[in-house]
Design a protein around this motif. Structure first.
Motif, short mmCIF file in Angstrom:
data_model
loop_
_atom_site.label_atom_id
_atom_site.label_comp_id
_atom_site.label_asym_id
_atom_site.label_seq_id
_atom_site.Cartn_x
_atom_site.Cartn_y
_atom_site.Cartn_z
N ALA A 43 0.83 -1.20 0.00
CA ALA A 43 0.00 0.00 0.00
C ALA A 43 0.86 1.26 0.00
O ALA A 43 0.54 2.24 -0.66
CB ALA A 43 -0.94 0.00 1.20
N ALA A 44 1.98 1.23 0.71
CA ALA A 44 2.87 2.39 0.75
C ALA A 44 3.49 2.66 -0.60
O ALA A 44 3.78 3.81 -0.94
CB ALA A 44 3.95 2.18 1.80
N LEU A 45 3.69 1.64 -1.40
CA LEU A 45 4.31 1.80 -2.71
C LEU A 45 3.32 2.13 -3.81
O LEU A 45 3.71 2.47 -4.91
CB LEU A 45 5.08 0.54 -3.08
CG LEU A 45 6.26 0.20 -2.18
CD1 LEU A 45 6.85 -1.14 -2.58
CD2 LEU A 45 7.31 1.28 -2.24
N GLU A 74 -0.06 6.70 6.26
CA GLU A 74 -0.21 5.95 7.51
C GLU A 74 -1.39 5.00 7.38
O GLU A 74 -2.28 5.19 6.56
CB GLU A 74 -0.43 6.91 8.68
CG GLU A 74 0.77 7.78 8.97
CD GLU A 74 0.57 8.70 10.17
OE1 GLU A 74 -0.42 8.52 10.91
OE2 GLU A 74 1.41 9.59 10.37
N ASN A 75 -1.41 4.00 8.24
CA ASN A 75 -2.52 3.04 8.35
C ASN A 75 -2.85 2.35 7.03
O ASN A 75 -4.02 2.14 6.70
CB ASN A 75 -3.77 3.73 8.91
CG ASN A 75 -3.51 4.41 10.23
OD1 ASN A 75 -2.84 3.85 11.09
ND2 ASN A 75 -3.99 5.62 10.38
N THR A 120 -8.95 -6.92 -5.28
CA THR A 120 -8.99 -6.48 -3.89
C THR A 120 -8.90 -4.96 -3.85
O THR A 120 -8.86 -4.30 -4.89
CB THR A 120 -7.87 -7.15 -3.07
OG1 THR A 120 -8.08 -6.85 -1.68
CG2 THR A 120 -6.49 -6.69 -3.50
N ALA A 121 -8.85 -4.40 -2.67
CA ALA A 121 -8.77 -2.95 -2.51
C ALA A 121 -7.72 -2.60 -1.46
O ALA A 121 -7.50 -3.37 -0.52
CB ALA A 121 -10.12 -2.38 -2.10
N ALA A 122 -7.10 -1.46 -1.65
CA ALA A 122 -6.11 -0.95 -0.70
C ALA A 122 -6.66 0.32 -0.06
O ALA A 122 -7.35 1.11 -0.70
CB ALA A 122 -4.80 -0.64 -1.41
N TYR A 123 -6.32 0.48 1.22
CA TYR A 123 -6.80 1.62 2.00
C TYR A 123 -5.63 2.24 2.74
O TYR A 123 -4.68 1.55 3.12
CB TYR A 123 -7.86 1.15 3.01
CG TYR A 123 -8.96 0.34 2.38
CD1 TYR A 123 -9.98 0.96 1.66
CD2 TYR A 123 -8.97 -1.05 2.48
CE1 TYR A 123 -10.99 0.21 1.08
CE2 TYR A 123 -9.98 -1.81 1.90
CZ TYR A 123 -10.99 -1.17 1.20
OH TYR A 123 -11.98 -1.90 0.61
#
Length: 109
Positions: free
Chosen positions: A9-11, A30-31, A43-46
């Motif tokens: 997610a960070a990338l 964050e988070n 899928t999904a990223a948050y």
């Protein structure tokens, strides 16, 4: 496994850096988390993107090397109905944050 999810997610956001920085023009993430993929591998990223800069930060795309396609989606509410739609612009306001969360903005992987 959780560290991989956070790393992915960070990338995902092009031009963003999740590391702490003294430069307020670099948003911080964050988070970050990714929902477990379903049988179709969708899928999904948050995450929450914090913008400490004096101006807004425009997100126009998301990229990543671990999936074939990443789309930015927003959820649109029309009375009692909600639907998601792809978008090509999300804005993190100056000294504010942009949330990617279930039922709202999210990254479809």
């Amino acid at each position: 496994m959780r560290w991989r999810v956070g790393l992915l997610a960070a990338l995902l956001l092009a031009g963003c850096d999740s590391r702490e920085s003294s430069n307020p023009s670099i948003p911080r993430i964050e988070n970050a988390w990714v929902r477990a993929a379903d049988s179709s591998a969708t899928t999904a990223a948050y995450l929450t993107l914090f913008n400490d800069a004096n101006g807004p930060y425009s997100i126009v795309a998301a990229t990543g090397s671990l999936c074939d396609d990443i789309q930015m989606h927003e959820t649109v509410h029309d009375g009692a109905l909600s639907r998601m739609r792809e978008t090509t612009l999300l804005i993190a306001p100056a000294h504010g944050r942009l949330e990617f969360k279930p039922g709202g903005n999210h990254l479809m992987l």
